[in-house]
Design a protein around this motif. Structure first.
Motif, short mmCIF file in Angstrom:
data_model
loop_
_atom_site.label_atom_id
_atom_site.label_comp_id
_atom_site.label_asym_id
_atom_site.label_seq_id
_atom_site.Cartn_x
_atom_site.Cartn_y
_atom_site.Cartn_z
N GLU A 220 0.83 -1.21 0.00
CA GLU A 220 0.00 0.00 0.00
C GLU A 220 0.86 1.25 0.00
OE1 GLU A 220 -3.91 0.65 2.08
OE2 GLU A 220 -3.11 -1.02 3.25
N GLU A 223 2.22 1.90 -3.44
CA GLU A 223 1.18 2.33 -4.38
C GLU A 223 0.75 3.77 -4.12
OE1 GLU A 223 -1.92 -0.52 -3.96
OE2 GLU A 223 -0.91 -2.05 -5.16
N HIS A 224 0.56 4.12 -2.85
CA HIS A 224 0.10 5.47 -2.54
C HIS A 224 1.21 6.50 -2.75
CE1 HIS A 224 -3.88 4.44 -1.30
NE2 HIS A 224 -3.45 3.56 -0.42
N ARG A 225 2.46 6.10 -2.53
CA ARG A 225 3.56 7.03 -2.80
C ARG A 225 3.63 7.33 -4.30
NH1 ARG A 225 7.96 8.49 0.23
NH2 ARG A 225 7.58 6.85 1.76
N ARG A 226 3.35 6.33 -5.10
CA ARG A 226 3.42 6.50 -6.55
C ARG A 226 2.22 7.28 -7.10
NH1 ARG A 226 2.84 1.42 -8.13
NH2 ARG A 226 5.05 0.93 -7.86
N ASN A 227 1.03 6.99 -6.57
CA ASN A 227 -0.19 7.51 -7.18
C ASN A 227 -0.85 8.68 -6.46
OD1 ASN A 227 -0.05 5.45 -9.16
ND2 ASN A 227 -1.01 4.00 -7.75
N ASN A 228 -0.63 8.79 -5.15
CA ASN A 228 -1.42 9.76 -4.38
C ASN A 228 -0.58 10.74 -3.57
OD1 ASN A 228 -3.83 8.45 -5.20
ND2 ASN A 228 -3.57 6.92 -3.59
N TRP A 229 0.72 10.83 -3.86
CA TRP A 229 1.58 11.64 -3.00
C TRP A 229 1.14 13.10 -2.94
CZ3 TRP A 229 4.46 10.58 0.88
CH2 TRP A 229 5.39 11.52 1.36
N ASN A 230 0.61 13.62 -4.04
CA ASN A 230 0.20 15.03 -4.08
C ASN A 230 -0.92 15.35 -3.10
OD1 ASN A 230 2.08 15.71 -6.00
ND2 ASN A 230 0.69 15.46 -7.73
N ARG A 231 -1.63 14.34 -2.65
CA ARG A 231 -2.71 14.57 -1.68
C ARG A 231 -2.17 15.09 -0.36
NH1 ARG A 231 -5.26 8.97 -0.77
NH2 ARG A 231 -5.88 10.06 1.14
#
Length: 232
Positions: A220, A223-231
């Protein structure tokens, strides 16, 4: 003829005091998005007209748009300042960002940014509260103050900011600015992980005893570092 002349004079006198159009904020933000993403001159003109008429959201959005244009940054600051003073927390945050981003040219930029971040945080802006916590923690624009850092990180955490939860967990773990409380530190770490904050997921993966859960958490985190870091 006299009546027509009087009407023309009244129109001219009132031109500068026209009330801001009562458009829904979402419509104004959509207009700003069109101006920014599509380079629409017409959308920008409409936004400018709304801002000139005193619409707070339009002033904020036009200020954000002008932030990206170095020649217009002084005007961006004035637009954001007016919107912030009218109670717009997002405008106050962006004005703080402008002041802080100008530190290379003005060493006092961080100190000048502080009151605007505070105004934004007091208005419920989670990222502004996070930035205040980081500034206090690092002595950026103010003397280093870990109690103040904990205060603002707690405020940001209460507003749902996962990055702040993660940083605050370290303060409770180490007793830095707050009483040492390993249980509270663990709870904050898990809350940050539940909000899908990658560093929290990664750290939690290293502490759990169940290898299967650890592997799931690490996956997880990636995946979140790759896809959602800007959040964050």
């Amino acid at each position: 003829m006299r009546h027509l002349l009087a009407a023309a004079v009244l129109t001219a006198l009132c031109a500068g005091c026209t009330r801001a159009p009562d458009l829904p904020p979402a419509e104004i933000e959509a207009l700003a998005m069109t101006a920014a993403q599509r380079g629409s001159a017409d959308a920008e003109r409409q936004l400018r007209a709304l801002a000139d008429a005193g619409n707070t959201v339009a002033r904020r959005e036009l200020g954000i748009l002008y932030r990206q244009r170095p020649a217009l940054r002084p005007e961006a600051m004035e637009l954001l300042r007016r919107a912030a003073l009218a109670g717009d927390a997002q405008a106050a945050y962006h004005l703080g960002e402008l002041y802080r981003g100008a530190q290379a040219d003005n060493p006092s930029g961080a100190a000048a940014a502080w009151p605007w971040y505070r105004r934004a945080a007091d208005g419920g802006h989670a990222r502004a509260a996070l930035v205040l916590g980081q500034m206090a923690k690092n002595g950026d624009g103010m003397p280093r103050d870990m109690m103040a850092a904990a205060h603002w990180l707690q405020r940001a955490s209460d507003l749902g900011n996962a990055h702040a939860m993660f940083l605050l967990s370290y303060l409770y773990r180490d007793g830095d600015g707050v009483p040492r409380d390993p249980a509270r530190a663990r709870t904050l770490l898990e809350e940050a992980a539940e909000h899908e904050y990658p560093p929290a997921l990664q750290e939690l993966a290293l502490t759990v005893e169940d290898p299967q859960r650890a592997g799931h958490l690490m996956k997880e985190a990636v995946e979140h570092r790759r896809n959602n870091w800007n959040r964050f």
